[in-house]
Design an enzyme around this catalytic site. Structure first.
Site, PDB file in Angstrom:
ATOM      1  N   LYS A 223       0.855  -1.284  -0.131  1.00 36.99           N
ATOM      2  CA  LYS A 223      -0.024   0.300  -0.050  1.00 36.99           C
ATOM      3  C   LYS A 223       0.938   1.303  -0.003  1.00 36.99           C
ATOM      4  O   LYS A 223       1.705   1.401   0.749  1.00 36.99           O
ATOM      5  CB  LYS A 223      -0.891   0.267   1.046  1.00 36.99           C
ATOM      6  CG  LYS A 223      -1.934   1.132   1.345  1.00 36.99           C
ATOM      7  CD  LYS A 223      -2.588   0.954   2.614  1.00 36.99           C
ATOM      8  CE  LYS A 223      -3.106   2.736   3.203  1.00 36.99           C
ATOM      9  NZ  LYS A 223      -3.229   3.248   3.944  1.00 36.99           N
TER      10      LYS A 223
ATOM     11  N   GLY B 299      -8.108   9.447   9.604  1.00 40.49           N
ATOM     12  CA  GLY B 299      -8.096   9.191  10.599  1.00 40.49           C
ATOM     13  C   GLY B 299      -8.796  10.509  11.109  1.00 40.49           C
ATOM     14  O   GLY B 299      -9.371  10.309  12.216  1.00 40.49           O
TER      15      GLY B 299
ATOM     16  N   ALA C  34      -9.417   5.863   4.104  1.00 47.87           N
ATOM     17  CA  ALA C  34      -9.396   6.877   4.649  1.00 47.87           C
ATOM     18  C   ALA C  34     -10.343   8.136   4.743  1.00 47.87           C
ATOM     19  O   ALA C  34     -11.503   7.901   4.127  1.00 47.87           O
ATOM     20  CB  ALA C  34      -8.080   7.525   4.685  1.00 47.87           C
ATOM     21  N   GLY C  35     -10.717   8.219   5.761  1.00 45.48           N
ATOM     22  CA  GLY C  35     -12.004   8.899   6.690  1.00 45.48           C
ATOM     23  C   GLY C  35     -13.109   8.924   6.744  1.00 45.48           C
ATOM     24  O   GLY C  35     -13.649   9.530   7.308  1.00 45.48           O
TER      25      GLY C  35
ATOM     26  N   ASN D 114      -8.738   2.291   9.550  1.00 42.95           N
ATOM     27  CA  ASN D 114      -7.909   2.137  10.602  1.00 42.95           C
ATOM     28  C   ASN D 114      -9.294   2.806  11.963  1.00 42.95           C
ATOM     29  O   ASN D 114      -9.533   2.127  13.036  1.00 42.95           O
ATOM     30  CB  ASN D 114      -6.891   1.945  10.961  1.00 42.95           C
ATOM     31  CG  ASN D 114      -6.293   2.076  11.746  1.00 42.95           C
ATOM     32  OD1 ASN D 114      -6.696   1.245  12.418  1.00 42.95           O
ATOM     33  ND2 ASN D 114      -4.789   2.499  11.031  1.00 42.95           N
ATOM     34  N   THR D 115      -9.189   3.701  11.923  1.00 48.38           N
ATOM     35  CA  THR D 115      -9.538   4.834  13.564  1.00 48.38           C
ATOM     36  C   THR D 115     -10.750   4.057  13.392  1.00 48.38           C
ATOM     37  O   THR D 115     -10.650   4.533  15.306  1.00 48.38           O
ATOM     38  CB  THR D 115      -8.743   6.081  12.852  1.00 48.38           C
ATOM     39  OG1 THR D 115      -7.386   6.217  12.749  1.00 48.38           O
ATOM     40  CG2 THR D 115      -9.304   7.099  13.956  1.00 48.38           C
TER      41      THR D 115
END
Lengths: 334, 255
Positions: free
Chosen positions: B93, B154, B181-182, B203-204
């Site tokens: 990635k 994040g 992301a986001g 992830n976050t």
């Protein structure tokens, strides 16, 4: 469990003189065991030499298991009893204006705090007046200087009848004891395969222009850091958390992040003297909680992670119960 | 979905950072049903990361190493080479960061690095913006999958520019597209899937939830719901009410 003649104190060999080993030796002698401690003379070999020394069970609950707060709360009393330098002035949690969301999350995930406004923050820490709109105050928490606390415990051991010996203990020496308490932290990793290292980096700064009475945590989504006053204008700034057991010196990135955090707390830190930049390896198990493991005569106390000062009294009391009563109050027998 | 000749059953890919502990991470991965996890090598990889990497390998899922924290082509290429050694996979990635506050991809360096790595036999998953032209350049550079952001890493803001994501989908109907992301909420993940995206990487939103395991399960269901909805060809939104039971005696076309 080894046979011990009635009336004779069990003989215990403690490996390691970090916070786990010294607290265990103190608790065991308090219960009547005859203790020998084997230690490495270099203070910097110990993870606890670089600890923050925050006794902050309720703050830690934001990102740790509830067990840390439940078992850690009693540590404040233990340290006050064994180290007079323990200071119970609470801890303060702040966030820069653009990271207020982190403060809300922290408040939701913790208990035993009150919310402060600008005046409330200023009343507790006059030097931070006007710098933060909101804060959280954990009045029941405490802090200590880890190096002073460890030195005090070590200095007290001879009077408790403890024999202190430099260096490693060989098999033959271990045979002469009823129990061996392995408190070697990450150095014990070869004997405990799921033990891993989590690298931490810290700075010691001297900044006489700033006075703080209590540890301050500065929340940030990526790099939550804290500043702990050590007295006489000296502050410890910590600590990074890197999934690595790399023992090289503090990285430039870590130093920048730590200095940034101190500067965000108070711009006067820009003029601080950097007294020390240190790093070491936290021993951690997969659930990031410590464990007491009995293997014949060997009891392994390890996995302290971020919570050596907070959880070592609990672990030591369990080990002492195993040695002297033959049963772990949390379950399990020797 | 199929990426680089690998068939994946789950359309949810998970990051491995910021969890309260490796145990919670493992439980979250199980609850999510994810078959791919991404892991950063830049910070953890300076050496001595074996303990954590072993835990990641023990998850029993495919590892997509990433170059998070790299700001230059050289750093990203070196990190990718190290990742191939550590995890024994050609997957990478690719992240090249251009701005530290927003962690916005540096798309020029990204295209350069993608070209170098593809030529070295890597299978590159580029973390990019929703820019159409950059997407085309990445495909030319050898990428067979694109991972546009929904919002900054994040931030949990969801899909900042659904129009751009929709047009990317329309322009590259045959390229696997992953929103990376986001994502903050399951509804964001569902929205990405409803747009016809092939998968979501996050992830976050899971790691920093009060209960990561529960949130992992919620995300898995949202991704599945969004995908089913896309495949079901949803109705078009309309301005006027359309009675779902027939109304007799009224003119069909309003004045």
């Amino acid at each position: 469990m080894p046979f011990i003649a009635a009336g004779r104190s069990p003989r215990v060999l403690v490996l390691g003189a970090g916070v786990t080993g010294l607290v265990a030796a103190t608790v065991l002698t308090g219960r009547g065991a005859a203790v020998t401690v084997r230690f490495r003379p270099e203070a910097a070999s110990r993870a606890s030499h670089f600890a923050g020394g925050m006794l902050a069970p309720w703050c830690e609950a934001a990102d740790a298991s509830a067990l840390v707060a439940e078992r850690g709360a009693a540590a404040i009393g233990w340290w006050r009893e064994h180290f007079p330098g323990t200071c119970r002035a609470g801890s303060l949690v702040l966030a820069p204006p653009r990271d207020q969301a982190e403060l809300h999350r922290f408040a939701r995930r913790t208990t035993a705090h009150e919310t402060l406004d600008t005046e409330g923050v200023a009343a507790l820490e006059p030097d931070l007046a006007g710098r933060f709109r909101q804060g959280l105050f954990f009045a029941g928490e405490a802090h200590l200087d880890p190096r002073a606390a460890l030195a005090a415990l070590a200095a007290d051991l001879p009077a408790r009848g403890v024999v202190l010996r430099e260096g490693e203990a060989d098999e033959a020496e271990q045979e002469g004891f009823d129990h061996v308490l392995d408190c070697r932290g990450h150095a014990a990793a070869p004997d405990w395969p799921s033990l891993r290292g989590v690298r931490g980096e810290m700075l010691v700064l001297r900044c006489p222009e700033v006075a703080l009475r209590r540890p301050v945590r500065l929340l940030h989504p990526r790099i939550p850091l804290y500043v702990v006053p050590r007295g006489e204008g000296v502050f410890m700034v910590g600590a990074t958390m890197v999934e690595s057991s790399d023992r090289r010196a503090v990285t430039a990135r870590a130093a920048m992040e730590l200095l940034n955090a101190a500067y965000a707390l108070h711009p006067a830190f820009a003029e601080a003297e950097i007294l020390e930049a240190g790093s070491n390896i936290r021993p951690a198990l997969p659930d990031n909680l410590p464990q007491l493991r009995a293997e014949g005569r060997v009891l392994r106390l390890n996995g302290m992670y971020r919570h050596g000062f907070l959880l070592s009294p609990w672990l030591a009391q369990r080990a002492a119960a195993l040695v002297l009563d033959g049963a772990d109050p949390e379950g399990g027998t020797a | 979905m199929r990426v680089y000749n690998t068939e994946l059953g789950s359309r949810l890919l998970l990051g491995t950072a910021q969890y309260p502990s490796p145990t919670v991470l493992a439980e979250a991965v199980r609850a999510s049903g994810a078959e791919v996890v991404t892991v950063s090598l830049r910070r953890e990889g300076a050496g001595g990361g074996e303990g954590f990497w072993r835990l990641i390998r023990d998850l029993g899922v495919r590892v997509l190493p990433n170059t998070a924290g790299c700001h230059t082509v050289k750093e990203a290429v070196t990190t990718a080479q190290m990742a191939r050694e550590v995890f024994g996979t050609p997957w990478i990635k690719l992240e090249v960061i251009g701005d530290d506050d927003t962690l916005q991809p540096e798309v020029f360096g990204l295209v350069d690095a993608a070209r170098i790595l593809s030529a070295e036999g890597f299978q590159v998953f580029p973390y990019t913006t929703a820019d159409l032209v950059v997407a085309g350049r990445l495909l030319e550079a050898g990428c067979q999958v694109l991972m546009p952001w929904g919002a900054p890493i994040g931030s949990g803001r969801g899909l900042n520019n659904p129009y751009a994501l929709r047009s990317l989908r329309a322009h590259f109907p045959d390229v696997p597209l992953v929103v990376d992301a986001g994502i903050g909420l399951p509804s964001h993940a569902a929205q990405a899937m409803e747009l016809g995206y092939d998968a979501v990487l996050l992830n976050t939103a899971v790691a920093r939830a009060g209960d990561p395991v529960r949130m992992a399960a919620a995300m898995a269901r949202a991704v599945e719901a969004g995908r089913l909805a896309f495949e079901a060809d949803p109705m078009e939104a309309r301005d006027m009410a359309a009675p779902s039971t027939p109304v007799l005696g009224l003119p069909v076309f309003g004045a």
